[in-house]
Design a protein around this motif. Structure first.
Motif, PDB file in Angstrom:
ATOM      1  N   MET A  12       0.833  -1.206   0.000  1.00 29.71           N
ATOM      2  CA  MET A  12       0.000   0.000   0.000  1.00 29.71           C
ATOM      3  C   MET A  12       0.861   1.245   0.000  1.00 29.71           C
ATOM      4  SD  MET A  12      -3.263  -0.653  -0.015  1.00 29.71           S
ATOM      5  CE  MET A  12      -4.006   0.813   0.681  1.00 29.71           C
ATOM      6  N   LEU A  13       0.390   2.272  -0.687  1.00 26.58           N
ATOM      7  CA  LEU A  13       1.094   3.543  -0.727  1.00 26.58           C
ATOM      8  C   LEU A  13       1.019   4.194   0.645  1.00 26.58           C
ATOM      9  CD1 LEU A  13       2.519   5.685  -2.475  1.00 26.58           C
ATOM     10  CD2 LEU A  13       0.276   6.661  -2.936  1.00 26.58           C
ATOM     11  N   THR A  14       2.174   4.422   1.245  1.00 24.78           N
ATOM     12  CA  THR A  14       2.209   5.057   2.556  1.00 24.78           C
ATOM     13  C   THR A  14       2.167   6.572   2.386  1.00 24.78           C
ATOM     14  OG1 THR A  14       4.624   5.051   2.524  1.00 24.78           O
ATOM     15  CG2 THR A  14       3.539   3.165   3.538  1.00 24.78           C
ATOM     16  N   ALA A  15       1.906   7.276   3.498  1.00 22.12           N
ATOM     17  CA  ALA A  15       1.884   8.734   3.448  1.00 22.12           C
ATOM     18  C   ALA A  15       3.258   9.239   3.019  1.00 22.12           C
ATOM     19  CB  ALA A  15       1.523   9.297   4.815  1.00 22.12           C
ATOM     20  N   PRO A  16       3.314  10.195   2.083  1.00 25.23           N
ATOM     21  CA  PRO A  16       4.605  10.666   1.599  1.00 25.23           C
ATOM     22  C   PRO A  16       5.386  11.356   2.706  1.00 25.23           C
ATOM     23  CG  PRO A  16       2.824  12.072   0.777  1.00 25.23           C
ATOM     24  CD  PRO A  16       2.187  10.889   1.433  1.00 25.23           C
ATOM     25  N   ASP A  17       6.727  11.156   2.705  1.00 27.60           N
ATOM     26  CA  ASP A  17       7.548  11.853   3.688  1.00 27.60           C
ATOM     27  C   ASP A  17       7.778  13.286   3.206  1.00 27.60           C
ATOM     28  OD1 ASP A  17       9.472  11.706   1.682  1.00 27.60           O
ATOM     29  OD2 ASP A  17      10.513  10.017   2.598  1.00 27.60           O
ATOM     30  N   THR A  18       8.494  14.061   4.019  1.00 26.75           N
ATOM     31  CA  THR A  18       8.701  15.473   3.698  1.00 26.75           C
ATOM     32  C   THR A  18       9.434  15.643   2.375  1.00 26.75           C
ATOM     33  OG1 THR A  18       8.758  16.011   6.055  1.00 26.75           O
ATOM     34  CG2 THR A  18       9.693  17.627   4.542  1.00 26.75           C
ATOM     35  N   ARG A  19      10.437  14.786   2.153  1.00 24.03           N
ATOM     36  CA  ARG A  19      11.189  14.891   0.915  1.00 24.03           C
ATOM     37  C   ARG A  19      10.299  14.656  -0.299  1.00 24.03           C
ATOM     38  NH1 ARG A  19      13.155  12.766  -3.193  1.00 24.03           N
ATOM     39  NH2 ARG A  19      15.231  13.104  -4.001  1.00 24.03           N
ATOM     40  N   GLN A  20       9.472  13.603  -0.225  1.00 26.86           N
ATOM     41  CA  GLN A  20       8.612  13.299  -1.361  1.00 26.86           C
ATOM     42  C   GLN A  20       7.555  14.380  -1.558  1.00 26.86           C
ATOM     43  OE1 GLN A  20       5.604  10.091  -1.374  1.00 26.86           O
ATOM     44  NE2 GLN A  20       6.784   9.206  -3.057  1.00 26.86           N
ATOM     45  N   THR A  21       7.039  14.923  -0.461  1.00 25.04           N
ATOM     46  CA  THR A  21       6.062  16.008  -0.575  1.00 25.04           C
ATOM     47  C   THR A  21       6.672  17.206  -1.286  1.00 25.04           C
ATOM     48  OG1 THR A  21       4.950  15.307   1.462  1.00 25.04           O
ATOM     49  CG2 THR A  21       4.579  17.574   0.734  1.00 25.04           C
ATOM     50  N   THR A  22       7.906  17.534  -0.941  1.00 27.83           N
ATOM     51  CA  THR A  22       8.605  18.634  -1.599  1.00 27.83           C
ATOM     52  C   THR A  22       8.845  18.324  -3.067  1.00 27.83           C
ATOM     53  OG1 THR A  22       9.701  19.204   0.478  1.00 27.83           O
ATOM     54  CG2 THR A  22      10.680  20.064  -1.544  1.00 27.83           C
TER      55      THR A  22
ATOM     56  N   ASP B 283      10.953   9.143  -6.025  1.00 28.91           N
ATOM     57  CA  ASP B 283       9.744   9.889  -5.685  1.00 28.91           C
ATOM     58  C   ASP B 283       8.550   9.515  -6.549  1.00 28.91           C
ATOM     59  OD1 ASP B 283      11.124  11.766  -3.809  1.00 28.91           O
ATOM     60  OD2 ASP B 283      12.185  12.316  -5.641  1.00 28.91           O
ATOM     61  N   LEU B 284       8.803   9.219  -7.818  1.00 26.28           N
ATOM     62  CA  LEU B 284       7.738   9.003  -8.797  1.00 26.28           C
ATOM     63  C   LEU B 284       8.146   7.885  -9.736  1.00 26.28           C
ATOM     64  CD1 LEU B 284       7.432  12.762  -9.869  1.00 26.28           C
ATOM     65  CD2 LEU B 284       5.837  11.597  -8.363  1.00 26.28           C
ATOM     66  N   VAL B 285       7.168   7.297 -10.395  1.00 21.52           N
ATOM     67  CA  VAL B 285       7.473   6.348 -11.467  1.00 21.52           C
ATOM     68  C   VAL B 285       6.868   6.851 -12.769  1.00 21.52           C
ATOM     69  CG1 VAL B 285       7.672   4.328  -9.988  1.00 21.52           C
ATOM     70  CG2 VAL B 285       5.459   4.896 -10.962  1.00 21.52           C
ATOM     71  N   LEU B 286       7.630   6.699 -13.836  1.00 17.61           N
ATOM     72  CA  LEU B 286       7.141   6.956 -15.190  1.00 17.61           C
ATOM     73  C   LEU B 286       6.712   5.614 -15.751  1.00 17.61           C
ATOM     74  CD1 LEU B 286       6.798   8.989 -17.570  1.00 17.61           C
ATOM     75  CD2 LEU B 286       9.077   8.278 -18.322  1.00 17.61           C
TER      76      LEU B 286
ATOM     77  N   GLU C 113      -0.359   2.368  -5.946  1.00 21.14           N
ATOM     78  CA  GLU C 113      -0.371   1.982  -4.540  1.00 21.14           C
ATOM     79  C   GLU C 113       1.034   1.986  -3.951  1.00 21.14           C
ATOM     80  OE1 GLU C 113      -2.983   1.071  -2.364  1.00 21.14           O
ATOM     81  OE2 GLU C 113      -4.131   2.112  -3.911  1.00 21.14           O
ATOM     82  N   VAL C 114       2.044   2.013  -4.825  1.00 17.16           N
ATOM     83  CA  VAL C 114       3.443   1.972  -4.378  1.00 17.16           C
ATOM     84  C   VAL C 114       4.071   3.361  -4.415  1.00 17.16           C
ATOM     85  CG1 VAL C 114       5.706   0.931  -4.760  1.00 17.16           C
ATOM     86  CG2 VAL C 114       3.622  -0.379  -5.267  1.00 17.16           C
ATOM     87  N   LEU C 115       3.965   4.031  -5.553  1.00 15.31           N
ATOM     88  CA  LEU C 115       4.512   5.378  -5.735  1.00 15.31           C
ATOM     89  C   LEU C 115       3.580   6.169  -6.650  1.00 15.31           C
ATOM     90  CD1 LEU C 115       8.367   4.879  -6.341  1.00 15.31           C
ATOM     91  CD2 LEU C 115       7.315   6.069  -4.412  1.00 15.31           C
TER      92      LEU C 115
END
Length: 351
Positions: A1-11, A116-119, A140-142
């Motif tokens: 399951m996709l977890t809540a994004p951390d600060t780095r990913q949010t940025t 952070d992301l997947v293409l 659900e992962v990224l």
């Protein structure tokens, strides 16, 4: 399951939605067609020093063959880029492909390495319904960037309805639009507008034949009788694997043009033809894009970033006449090159 994004990913997500230059990262090989880690790191350092907002690794420009377990390069290449970019704040985009099971595995690998992301490449034997379900599972992962890939390098036609459905997925945060076809580009724009995602889904041009025109033009789409405006906020491009320092300046100029700078707009519309002509040589448009990856490699070789043009497939070489075309555009468009910038910093990047 996709977890809540951390600060780095949010940025990273915020920067991605704002728009930036994201080069599609090539694969540096030695004469034995083995990974050249020193030059692979140098390429990453080059893009970051150029001011690129992120890098995309494991994509077409990195050579899809690295996704083959027998080749065994996907994890090492993703890890090397993540290590080299650590602490830079760069957006890390991992290319994933294959059926749902493979794509989820690759997304999980990318997540474990700090991407952070997947293409999500359409390079898979799936119909549109299955592609949507694959995107849902990977999301659900990224967070996912959709990808309209041109048919000449493994893509295929996807309907306007497909893009509306894909844009309707909450985990889809952007789309790389690279069909090299204005009609199909409009299909994506219409789909995004129909899904009501123009405010929070970032469009990145991958149309290497139309880069600057994509970036300067606001597109007005009619949805249910009312106009909706949508625009490209950045580029995720194989073309920006070369002359990346120049690309960063061009995107800044495009923002000025969209903001009303008429002089910048006129200049960029002229440069659009120059960049497209250069891309035709680099990507080998005359020969169905057969030489696109060695074309990118040749430009980087001339700058000293790569030692040669080698690809994983020995048959993947420049087409007849392509080298002469590269010579021509190299001489014709010095204002597009960033040779002096590379020469100034190359020793540091290679250290």
């Amino acid at each position: 399951m996709l977890t809540a994004p951390d600060t780095r990913q949010t940025t990273a997500l915020a920067r991605f939605k704002q728009g930036c230059v994201i080069p599609a990262h090539p694969l540096a090989l030695d004469t034995g067609r083995r990974l050249d880690e020193r030059r692979q790191r140098a390429l990453t350092r080059y893009y970051l020093a150029s001011g690129a907002g992120g890098i995309a690794v494991g994509v077409h420009t990195t050579q899809f063959a690295i996704h083959d377990p027998a080749v065994g390069l996907l994890a090492p290449v993703l890890e090397l880029a993540a290590e080299t970019a650590a602490g830079s704040g760069a957006i890390l985009v991992a290319g994933v492909c294959g059926d749902t099971a493979q794509a989820v595995r690759e997304a999980e690998l990318a997540a474990s390495l700090g991407y952070d992301l997947v293409l999500l490449s359409p390079y898979a034997p799936l119909d549109e319904d299955a592609l949507i379900e694959r995107a849902r599972a990977v999301g659900e992962v990224l967070p996912v960037i959709g990808f309209y890939l041109q048919p000449a390098v493994g893509g295929r036609h996807l309907s306007r309805e497909f893009w509306a459905r894909l844009a309707g997925l909450e985990s889809v945060v952007g789309i790389k639009v690279a069909p090299f076809d204005r009609y199909r580009t409009l299909d994506v724009l219409h789909g995004v507008c129909a899904a009501g995602r123009t405010g929070d889904l970032a469009l990145y041009t991958g149309n290497d034949d139309h880069i600057l025109a994509d970036l300067v033009a606001p597109h007005r789409i009619t949805v249910d009788g009312r106009p909706v405006e949508v625009e490209f906020v950045g580029g995720l491009l194989g073309q920006w694997a070369v002359w990346a320092r120049t690309a960063v300046g061009l995107l800044e100029d495009a923002r000025g043009a969209r903001g009303g700078d008429d002089i910048a707009l006129r200049r960029l519309l002229t440069l659009d033809g120059h960049l497209t002509d250069a891309n035709a040589a680099i990507f080998d448009a005359a020969n169905g894009y057969h030489g696109c990856i060695p074309g990118i490699h040749e430009v980087l070789r001339r700058q000293g970033l790569l030692a040669g043009r080698w690809c994983l497939d020995p048959a993947e070489e420049l087409s007849p006449g392509q080298l002469a075309e590269l010579d021509r555009v190299h001489a014709a468009y010095p204002h597009l090159r960033d040779d002096a910038f590379v020469a100034e910093h190359l020793d540091t990047w290679l250290a």
